[in-house]
Design a protein around this motif. Structure first.
Motif, mmCIF file in Angstrom:
data_model
loop_
_atom_site.group_PDB
_atom_site.id
_atom_site.type_symbol
_atom_site.label_atom_id
_atom_site.label_comp_id
_atom_site.label_asym_id
_atom_site.label_seq_id
_atom_site.Cartn_x
_atom_site.Cartn_y
_atom_site.Cartn_z
ATOM 1 N N ARG A 100 0.054 0.309 -14.382
ATOM 2 C CA ARG A 100 1.087 1.266 -14.387
ATOM 3 C C ARG A 100 1.525 2.198 -15.469
ATOM 4 N N HIS A 107 -0.401 7.660 -7.180
ATOM 5 C CA HIS A 107 -1.134 6.316 -6.977
ATOM 6 C C HIS A 107 -2.184 6.150 -6.131
ATOM 7 N N ARG A 304 9.166 -7.089 -5.191
ATOM 8 C CA ARG A 304 7.947 -6.421 -5.749
ATOM 9 C C ARG A 304 6.833 -6.398 -4.932
ATOM 10 N N LEU A 305 5.965 -5.540 -5.011
ATOM 11 C CA LEU A 305 4.686 -5.525 -4.403
ATOM 12 C C LEU A 305 3.585 -6.396 -4.906
ATOM 13 N N ARG A 310 -1.376 -1.864 -1.968
ATOM 14 C CA ARG A 310 -1.689 -0.503 -1.996
ATOM 15 C C ARG A 310 -0.511 0.079 -1.074
ATOM 16 N N ARG A 342 7.069 0.302 -7.176
ATOM 17 C CA ARG A 342 6.278 -1.051 -6.792
ATOM 18 C C ARG A 342 7.497 -2.146 -6.693
#
Length: 374
Positions: A100, A107, A304-305, A310, A342
């Motif tokens: 990150r 991305h 959060r992812l 993706r 994210r």
């Protein structure tokens, strides 16, 4: 940015990105790396993690695919071999945080973090890549040689692409925290001077052919044609093996019915670029929360992812793990923030329709509670 040797992201992109290499000393201060050798070896023992060993044996290159047992690694010689593990960012939170740091790039272009452990003299041979890469040195030292002009001939009959002849135009020794950026097509050769770990931050560069094949495949699922070829009233052919003109016209007419718009292409690209790699698997929560409890916890803890997820967007179209999401106008700002950062910070209030959508992602293992992983 210290990461870029004092350059801003704009300066780096205009002066170096896809143009020429950049060597940055001390790109990350006191860098120890997300993993140490024992952790890397443990990852390489798993069947759900991509790994391989590259070594030189009596002047010949040899490649072995993982997983590798402790006994396999124990039999390796003292020099001239390296072990590589793909997708480190999917398994180690610190590696995901490292990835990150490169968020100044889209991305959609970011691929993964690969880590290699090399014994003295170890490497994968002189080669060139078709994508951009940042080579960040962890523990130990590695000598890198690079060349813009080189003979592209490849060594025959070996399982990896190694240049037959290579002469470095520039050479540098990288120590812990040093980083080398290389654009596509630059030949490079890294050799470990002592036991060392190197982190490769790679970027996707889909070819036109790759995208075209994906698009044509998607059309196959979307386009339906009615009617069969018919030749009532046909006359005996002069040449039995010659394809009838009417059959050619039938095929031309069918192909002419295929239509697509710019938005169709954009949506295909979003779904394709957000698709996780085939070996990736998600882990649903062991004790899933109810929708109401989930919304409450999201407000308290944030969201959060998952590192494997993706998420991309283009205008009003959002894409997560290969699926397009229909987002109402009121939810787009929040979803764009989730895609960009994210995560969503504590205190977030979710509209009922968006809360239901995010809860489904949570149940699938695509989304986690909590702002930060690890």
């Amino acid at each position: 940015m210290q990461l870029l040797g004092g350059l801003s992201a704009r300066q780096f992109l205009s002066q170096f990105w896809q143009r020429k290499p950049l060597l940055v000393r001390n790109a990350i201060s006191d860098f120890k790396g997300p993993v140490q050798a024992p952790e890397l070896f443990a990852l390489a023992s798993r069947s759900d993690v991509e790994s391989r060993i590259v070594r030189r044996d009596r002047g010949k290159w040899k490649v072995s695919e993982g997983p590798f047992s402790r006994a396999d690694l124990g039999r390796m010689p003292g020099s001239a071999w390296t072990i590589l593990v793909q997708g480190l960012n999917l398994e180690v939170p610190a590696a995901d945080r490292l990835l990150r740091l490169f968020g100044f790039l889209p991305h959609a272009r970011i691929d993964d973090v690969m880590v290699s452990y090399a014994s003295p003299g170890g490497g994968v041979g002189p080669h060139f890549d078709s994508y951009d890469v940042f080579l960040l040195q962890g523990e130990g030292q590695r000598r890198w040689g690079v060349a813009r002009r080189y003979d592209p001939a490849i060594e025959p009959d070996i399982p990896i692409r190694v240049l037959r002849r290579f002469k470095a135009e520039n050479e540098w020794v990288l120590g812990s925290g040093d980083m080398l950026y290389l654009p596509p097509g630059w030949a490079h050769h890294g050799v470990a001077l002592d036991p060392c770990l190197t982190y490769s931050i790679g970027f996707r560069a889909p070819s036109r052919g790759e995208i075209a094949r994906e698009f044509l495949g998607s059309l196959q699922e979307r386009v339906a044609f009615d009617g069969l070829y018919a030749d009532r009233g046909a006359k005996p052919p002069r040449h039995a093996a010659e394809i009838p003109a009417a059959m050619v016209e039938h095929a031309v007419s069918a192909a002419g019915q295929i239509r697509w718009s710019r938005r169709d292409v954009s949506r295909l690209l979003g779904a394709y670029l957000s698709e996780p790699k085939p070996h990736v698997a998600f882990s649903p929560p062991r004790k899933p929360l109810s929708p109401a409890r989930f919304a409450s916890q999201a407000r308290t803890r944030g969201l959060r992812l998952d590192a494997r997820s993706r998420m991309l967007f283009r205008g009003a179209d959002f894409f997560l793990n290969g699926e397009r999401v229909d987002a109402p106008a009121h939810a787009r700002g929040l979803l764009a923030r989730l895609a960009d950062e994210r995560s969503l910070s504590r205190g977030v209030r979710l509209a009922p329709s968006l809360a239901r959508r995010l809860h489904a992602w949570y149940l699938a293992g695509w989304l986690r509670l909590g702002e930060h992983d690890g």
